[in-house]
Structure formats: structure tokens, C-alpha cells
Scaffold this active site. Structure first.
Site, short mmCIF file in Angstrom:
data_model
loop_
_atom_site.label_atom_id
_atom_site.label_comp_id
_atom_site.label_asym_id
_atom_site.label_seq_id
_atom_site.Cartn_x
_atom_site.Cartn_y
_atom_site.Cartn_z
N ASN A 281 38.93 12.22 13.43
CA ASN A 281 40.37 11.91 13.37
C ASN A 281 40.83 11.71 14.81
OD1 ASN A 281 43.12 11.81 13.10
ND2 ASN A 281 43.35 13.89 12.30
N TRP A 282 41.03 10.45 15.17
CA TRP A 282 41.38 10.15 16.57
C TRP A 282 42.83 10.48 16.89
CZ3 TRP A 282 38.77 4.67 17.55
CH2 TRP A 282 37.37 4.81 17.45
N LYS A 283 43.62 10.77 15.87
CA LYS A 283 45.05 11.04 16.07
C LYS A 283 45.66 9.92 16.92
CE LYS A 283 44.06 15.88 15.31
NZ LYS A 283 44.38 17.28 15.55
N HIS B 103 47.67 16.04 6.49
CA HIS B 103 47.22 16.70 7.73
C HIS B 103 48.31 17.65 8.21
CE1 HIS B 103 46.05 17.37 11.87
NE2 HIS B 103 44.84 17.04 11.49
N GLU C 148 49.55 18.20 11.00
CA GLU C 148 50.55 17.62 11.91
C GLU C 148 51.60 16.83 11.11
OE1 GLU C 148 47.60 15.94 14.50
OE2 GLU C 148 47.05 18.00 14.99
N GLU D 24 41.66 22.95 7.02
CA GLU D 24 41.96 22.99 8.45
C GLU D 24 42.99 24.10 8.71
OE1 GLU D 24 40.96 18.90 10.41
OE2 GLU D 24 43.06 18.97 9.87
N GLY E 273 43.08 22.16 17.63
CA GLY E 273 43.42 21.83 19.02
C GLY E 273 43.59 23.04 19.91
N SER F 205 38.91 22.61 15.92
CA SER F 205 38.11 22.89 17.12
C SER F 205 36.59 22.80 16.88
CB SER F 205 38.49 24.23 17.74
OG SER F 205 39.85 24.23 18.12
N GLY G 297 39.70 16.44 18.66
CA GLY G 297 39.44 16.20 20.08
C GLY G 297 38.01 15.78 20.40
P1 13P Z 1 40.64 19.50 16.74
O1 13P Z 1 39.18 19.24 16.43
O2 13P Z 1 41.10 18.80 17.99
O3 13P Z 1 40.96 20.96 16.71
O4 13P Z 1 41.49 18.82 15.57
C1 13P Z 1 41.16 19.12 14.24
C2 13P Z 1 41.93 18.21 13.36
O5 13P Z 1 43.14 18.34 13.24
C3 13P Z 1 41.21 17.15 12.68
O6 13P Z 1 41.99 16.54 11.71
#
Ligand code: 13P
Length: 256
Positions: A13-15, A99, A101, A171, A177, A217, A239
Site C-alpha cells: 500500500n503505497w499510500k 483502511h 486512515e 491492521e 507506521g 510495520s 512504508g
Molecule cells: P506500515 O507498514 O507503514 O506500518 O503501514 C501499514 C499499512 O497501513 C498498510 O496498509
């Protein structure tokens, strides 16, 4: 130990990261490295504006391209949104929904997530449905209650047949993150709880076939211990999916 009755699924997931050039370079590096390997499923979720070009770049490779979200409506006055059929038009094969976020930064409700799941499946997209608790919810002993509510409402309209096109990602919000990962025991406990819930909502064969990813993470240093857990069928990586150097060792994880 994980005997992988389900094909492992590693997703990036590149966000809201990378630019066009960086996205194309990364996709090409991943493509070269993965080759024709099909023992692990790999998907990337770039920002929506790059989906079209990346889907064309990766055509013919086993790497699938998906969107990070879609609108709960098909079309209309929804400024800034992208509908599921539009994602399909751009070349997306799947979409991440619910998600944390989206839920916690943009205030998406469980009901909206459920509507988005319906839209996505109707448009022909496979779905990664994310669930997970906040730190205060975990501390209050509410993890199972939260995950159960998110799943029941998120899956509210999904038929048994459609469950083949759905993946759940657990998650825990406190692990996203932050560099803090759930322990294999913590992840395993929630993953097996989710499988049990899905068995209750559908049946045992559907629950057995369901892939449940862990996200939060994940990196090359912890992927092996997480993937070794019986009910962990993959990873949703944030990330560490933004560079070939970090992402390749994750999908090349080796339990032996
Ligand atoms: P991180 O791997 O940066 O913690 O993010 C996880 C995530 O939200 C994947 O959708």
C-alpha cells in the site's frame, strides 16, 4: 507452523507516496524480480492517478494493481472521489477498503465501508477489507468487539460466492507506521478470531479458504516470524513497500 493451505498474498500500500517516475521505476524493478513466480501473490496499490500507467506497465506480469479506496456511489456529485467502475476502467483489479486512515482520518463509518465493498464487488474489483482496533480499544479489551463489528457490517452484503474475491487485512491501528509490530501471538490470536467469525457468518470451507493479511510495520526483519503463524496468510505493507530494496525481501520471505 504455517502450512500455507492458502496462497500467501503480499501487498504494498503505497499510500500518498512516490511520484510518477519513482512509481514506474519501482514497478519495473518488482516486475523483473518477481518474474513468472506464482507461488506468492503480489499486488501494489499506488495513488489513483498512477493506476492506469502502472497497470499497463505491469500487464502480463503476475503483479496486480489496485486502488487504495473507492467511492460508495457509482457516479454523481462526489467531488474528489473515484468510483469503483472508474478504477476498473483505469486497470485496477482490486481495491483496499476500510483502511484505518480512511476510518480515522476521514471519518469513514462501518456502513460506508460496507457500501464501498458492495460497489467494488459489483464493479468486478476484488477487495482487501481492513479491520483493526485503536490502542485505547486494545487496552480496554475491546479488540474482538471492534473487529467483529467492522467485519459484520463490512461484509453485510457479501454473498458466500463473493467471499472468494475478498481478503481481510488485520491492521491494528497502533502498529501502523509506528515501528511497533503486533507480536506473532497477538496477530495469531486476532487472525484466528477473524477466521472463526467468518465461519459463523458463512461456513467452515469459506473461513478456511479466506486469506487474512497482517498489516502494521511489516518489514524484512519481522515478516518471517509473522508469516510463520498459522492464520497469517500474507502482509499488507506500507512504508516498507516504497522501495524495491525493502519490499523484495518481504515477498521473498523464506520460512525454511
Ligand atoms: P506500515 O507498514 O507503514 O506500518 O503501514 C501499514 C499499512 O497501513 C498498510 O496498509
Amino acid at each position: 507452523m504455517n502450512d500455507f493451505v492458502r496462497k500467501p498474498f503480499i501487498a504494498g500500500n503505497w499510500k500518498m507516496n512516490l511520484d510518477r517516475k519513482g512509481a514506474l521505476e519501482l514497478a519495473q524493478e518488482l516486475r523483473e524480480r518477481l518474474g513468472a513466480r506464482t507461488d506468492v501473490e503480489v499486488a501494489i496499490f499506488p495513488p489513483a492517478v498512477y493506476i492506469d500507467e502502472l497497470a499497463r506497465t505491469l500487464a502480463g506480469s503476475p503483479i496486480r494493481v489496485g486502488g487504495q479506496d473507492c467511492c460508495e456511489a457509482t457516479s454523481g456529485a462526489f467531488t474528489g472521489e473515484t468510483s469503483a467502475p472508474m478504477m476498473v476502467d483505469a486497470g485496477a483489479e482490486l481495491v483496499i477498503l476500510g483502511h484505518s486512515e480512511r476510518r480515522h482520518v476521514y471519518g469513514e463509518t462501518d456502513e460506508q465501508v460496507g457500501q464501498k465493498v458492495r460497489q467494488a464487488l459489483d464493479a468486478g474489483l476484488d477487495v482487501i477489507l481492513c479491520v483493526g482496533e485503536l490502542l485505547e480499544e486494545r487496552k480496554a479489551g475491546e479488540t474482538e468487539g471492534v473487529v467483529s463489528r467492522q467485519l459484520r457490517i463490512g461484509l453485510g452484503s457479501v454473498t458466500a460466492e463473493e467471499m472468494q474475491r475478498l481478503v481481510v487485512a488485520y491492521e491494528p491501528v497502533w502498529a501502523i507506521g509506528t515501528g511497533e509490530t503486533a507480536t506473532p501471538e497477538q496477530a495469531g490470536a486476532v487472525h484466528s478470531y477473524i477466521r472463526g467469525l467468518v465461519e459463523g457468518l458463512f461456513d467452515a470451507p469459506i473461513a478456511r479458504a479466506l486469506r487474512i493479511q497482517y498489516g502494521g510495520s511489516v518489514n524484512s526483519g519481522n515478516v518471517v516470524e509473522l508469516m510463520a503463524v498459522q492464520d497469517v496468510d500474507g502482509a499488507l505493507v506500507g512504508g516498507a513497500s516504497l522501495s524495491a530494496e525493502k519490499f523484495i525481501p518481504i515477498f521473498e520471505f523464506d520460512l525454511s
